[in-house]
Each structure stands twice: as structure tokens, then as C-alpha cells.
Design a protein around this motif. Sequence first.
Motif, short mmCIF file in Angstrom:
data_model
loop_
_atom_site.label_atom_id
_atom_site.label_comp_id
_atom_site.label_asym_id
_atom_site.label_seq_id
_atom_site.Cartn_x
_atom_site.Cartn_y
_atom_site.Cartn_z
N ASN A 1 0.85 -1.18 0.00
CA ASN A 1 0.00 0.00 0.00
C ASN A 1 0.89 1.24 0.00
OD1 ASN A 1 -1.66 2.22 0.80
ND2 ASN A 1 -3.16 0.77 1.60
N MET A 2 0.83 1.99 -1.09
CA MET A 2 1.69 3.15 -1.24
C MET A 2 1.41 4.23 -0.20
SD MET A 2 3.57 2.28 -3.67
CE MET A 2 3.52 0.86 -4.75
N ALA A 3 0.14 4.32 0.23
CA ALA A 3 -0.22 5.36 1.19
C ALA A 3 0.25 5.03 2.60
CB ALA A 3 -1.74 5.56 1.18
N ALA A 4 0.64 3.78 2.85
CA ALA A 4 1.01 3.36 4.20
C ALA A 4 2.51 3.33 4.43
CB ALA A 4 0.42 1.98 4.49
N GLU B 1 10.14 8.10 1.51
CA GLU B 1 11.56 7.81 1.30
C GLU B 1 11.87 6.31 1.32
OE1 GLU B 1 10.90 8.73 5.70
OE2 GLU B 1 10.25 9.53 3.75
N LEU B 2 10.91 5.50 1.75
CA LEU B 2 11.16 4.06 1.83
C LEU B 2 10.45 3.26 0.73
CD1 LEU B 2 10.92 3.41 5.69
CD2 LEU B 2 12.96 3.74 4.28
N ILE B 3 9.64 3.93 -0.09
CA ILE B 3 8.86 3.21 -1.09
C ILE B 3 9.75 2.46 -2.07
CG2 ILE B 3 7.41 3.55 -3.14
CD1 ILE B 3 5.69 5.42 -1.56
N LEU C 1 1.83 -8.95 -8.16
CA LEU C 1 2.15 -7.82 -7.29
C LEU C 1 1.00 -6.84 -7.33
CD1 LEU C 1 4.09 -6.27 -5.47
CD2 LEU C 1 5.16 -5.32 -7.54
N PHE C 2 0.42 -6.59 -6.16
CA PHE C 2 -0.72 -5.68 -6.06
C PHE C 2 -0.23 -4.35 -5.49
CE2 PHE C 2 -4.45 -4.23 -3.38
CZ PHE C 2 -5.15 -3.68 -4.46
N LEU C 3 -0.31 -3.30 -6.30
CA LEU C 3 0.12 -1.96 -5.92
C LEU C 3 -1.10 -1.14 -5.54
CD1 LEU C 3 2.61 -1.36 -8.89
CD2 LEU C 3 3.14 -2.27 -6.61
N ASP C 4 -1.41 -1.14 -4.25
CA ASP C 4 -2.61 -0.44 -3.77
C ASP C 4 -2.32 1.05 -3.59
OD1 ASP C 4 -5.20 -0.14 -2.99
OD2 ASP C 4 -4.97 -1.08 -1.02
N ILE D 1 -2.05 3.44 -5.81
CA ILE D 1 -0.96 3.82 -6.70
C ILE D 1 -0.91 5.34 -6.90
CG2 ILE D 1 -2.33 3.62 -8.83
CD1 ILE D 1 1.30 2.43 -8.42
N GLY D 2 -2.02 6.02 -6.70
CA GLY D 2 -2.04 7.48 -6.84
C GLY D 2 -1.20 8.20 -5.81
N ASP D 3 -0.80 7.51 -4.73
CA ASP D 3 0.03 8.13 -3.69
C ASP D 3 1.52 7.87 -3.90
OD1 ASP D 3 -1.94 9.31 -1.84
OD2 ASP D 3 -2.64 7.25 -1.61
#
Length: 481
Positions: free
Chosen positions: A198-201, A205-207, A238-241, A243-245
Motif C-alpha cells: 500500500n503506497m499510502a502506508a 523515502e522508503l517506497i 504484485l498488487f500496488l494499492d 498507486i495514486g500516492d
Amino acid sequence: MGATGTILVVDDDPAICVVVGEALRRQGHRVKTAASIRERSALMESFAPDVLITDVMLPDGDGLDGVADILATKPDLNVIILSAQNTLNTAIRATEKGAFEYLPKPFDLNELTRAVADALGTRQSADEPGGDVGLPHDGLPLVGRSPAMQEVYRTIARVLSNDLSILVLGESGTGKELVAEAIHSLGQRRTKPFVAINMAAIPRELIEAELFGYEKGAFTGAHARTAGKFEQAQGGTLFLDEIGDMPMEAQTRLLRVLQSGEVTTVGGSKPVRVNVRIIAATNKDLSLLIEDGRFRQDLYYRLNVVPIALPALRERREDVILLARHFLERAAQEGLPRKALADDAAQLLMTYHWPGNVRELQNLMQRLSVLSRENVITGDILRHMLPMDAVPADYAAPTDQLAHAVRDWAKRQLGVGLGQPNRALHDDLLAVVEPILLQEVLASVDGNQIRAAGLLGINRNTLRKKLTDYGLDPMQLRLND
């Protein structure tokens, strides 16, 4: 789970054969598929199925032709008919041919697996108070019979046999990850990992380190080489939840990975070949983010090969009660007290706007399972659990409204008819109410008389007689819906 059997699925759409076949195999059934009447005939002898599921429109003829002859020689066989055309006429023909069940396309996969269980004699009646019925889950992650969800199911079926990138769109809480899990678990990568991020979580800097991995010493705290999500999902999905974040710099690197099929860890120099299917999801309007310069247009096109739009729960209200009972049952299976849903509570759930969508409904049912002392959840109990402004103060359940309407009608009739002892008020009331009920039920199932009779709790022949008595044309009812 119940008894298992041998199932023959006949459909010229490979996607339908795949999704139905895999769902039935997950139930423990032996399944074979055919794409024509000729193949069906051959497998009827060599495979000897317990249940035949057949489409009507097949390349070499009408799938209903020959069903009566098959049943004449195999009276223990149960036949389930599927069709996308002429719903009402085909339903009638299916009944006349002796079919066990008829399901119009697009059908609910859970409803089909349940029909197979019925055909094998495995269905058990619900033993809960409050009118609860058999639940539709059957081990599959998605629940719903609404037209909006049927479209989702149809798209899922189309993508199971390929590796196209998918973008799942929908508000928070609509079940985007469940869609991704369904595509993975029913698809050709199901034996490999399903990895979600989850990109929002994740801190911005760690993504990149989370996605692509990092080498020892790449940054403070990197004490050993660590594989990223791409490597962890090798061969799988791979599920990229959300993604807008994703930050722009990470978007650029993600695009390079999607183009090259290679990942380079943070602090590393040697690329690693990866083979994963990408499913992304967002609750944001990516086109607006692109206009604002916050999302790469070329990445959007890479991800949005097949879009799947998930409806908000308020857009599929016919699924609310089904979902609520499903969540209560799942809570019971997890060890919480078993609860049933009273009719007035079910109707109250239908009036709520569900800003948190399916996740909010799930949380509410779990909370009720824990906190409610009663075995049956009533409208009064539910009213205390919903937000204060969720339900109008003057709300009256439809059953209450109907009771008031009947009482007013009876008083008016009695006021003018006391001098007519043979008035037959009972028949007069039925003549007003019953045609409306028949019309609404038939419209809700697109004119399918088999399903309408089941909802009404009457025999199909009884339904046909009532339609004749009231001068109702089923086809006209469907066209006017």
C-alpha cells in the motif's frame, strides 16, 4: 463442504470455462469443459457427469436441443442452463426441457456453485432465526448479485487467462484488494506468491526500497541485502494499492521496471530479471493527477490496460443484506457469537448511505457480533449502532408502511361496505396487492419465472396461473423494467 461430483461445463467462451471450472474444482469437484454440442455429446459418454452446465448459444447449434433426450437416457443427471439471450423465453424452454436450473448471463459465480451443490443434493437449509438463507460465499472472495458486480465478475473472467496489467478503481472500502486476490487465486499464477503493498502506508523515502529491495549498507539501518516486493512476488502477482500516492521519482523507476522486466535494488548495480503480473488500484482520479503533474501519463497507460471499476456500496444496495449476512456468518466461523438479522434490521441497513462502503458494513457486523447480547439483531439494536444522523427519525420499515396502508384500506372499505355481506374483502385486497408483487419480483429477476417462483415461495405452475388470471404478460413486464 458437502458431497462432490463430476461436472461437465459447456461454453464456447474460454474465459467462462476457466473461471467456472476453477471455482468448481476449488469445491472438490471433477470438472471437464467443452466448447460445442459435438464435444458435449462425446464427453457425456466418456466422462459421465453428475451435473451438466451448458450454454444455449453454441457454435454448432442450440445447447437446449437434445437436453430432453439426454435426460430421457440419464434421468439422474441434473442440467443447469446458462444463456445471455432471450432470458424469459429461454427460461421457459429450459423448464419445459426438464432443466434443473436456469441462470441468465452474466451470472453470479457463487450462485452457480450453489446451484451445483443443490443439484448434487448437498444444500442444507438455514437453521438460524430471522429468515437467514444460505450464504453465497463458497470460498470465493467476492460477494454480490447486483448488475454492477456482475459486470465486475465478467471482466475478471476475461483476464484470468492472460497477464495483462489491471487497474482497479473504486472508493476506499469497496474491496479493491479482494478483486486482485480473486484474479490471482483463480488465474494461472495461483501457485505463486500474491504480494500486496500500500503506497499510502509507507513513508515516501522508503517506497523504492520496499518495492525494489536494497543492498547491505545502502542506507542507515540496511544491515543485509533485502529483496523487494517485486522479487518476493516472482512468478506471481504484485498488487500496488493506492498507486495514486506513489511519489514521482518512484513512478519513474516503476515505469522502467515495467518496460524492461528488470529490477535493480537500491544501492545495487546488477539488475534482477522479474516476472510478475501487475494489478494496481486507486481511489483517486488519476486523470486529474496527470493534469496536475503528480502522476506520469505513460505509467498510467502501462497500468490501465484493463480497468475494473468497483461500485460503491450505495450503488449496489441490493447486495447489502447479502453482504451483512455473509459477514455475520464469517464472524461466527471465526469464533464470535452467531447472530441472525431480523427483517426490520435488514431494511434499515438498506436506507443507510455507507460512506465507508463494504469495509464499514463488515466492521459493523463484527461489532454487532461482539456487543449485541441478542441472538437476533433487530432494527432497534441496529439503530443504536449506526451514526446518529444515519436514519431519519421518522423512518418506518417497509413492512410497517405496508401494514399502515392495509389498515387504512380496510377501514375505508369497511366504512362503505358494511351493508354488503358478500363483499369478499380478502379477494379484493389480493387483487390490489398480488399483481404488484408479481410485477416487481419478475422485474427484479429480468422475467426469469423459475427464480421469481423461488422468491415468492410458490410453484412455477402456480406462478404461471396467477399471471394468466391477472392478465400479466411476463415479456411485457421485462421490457417495461
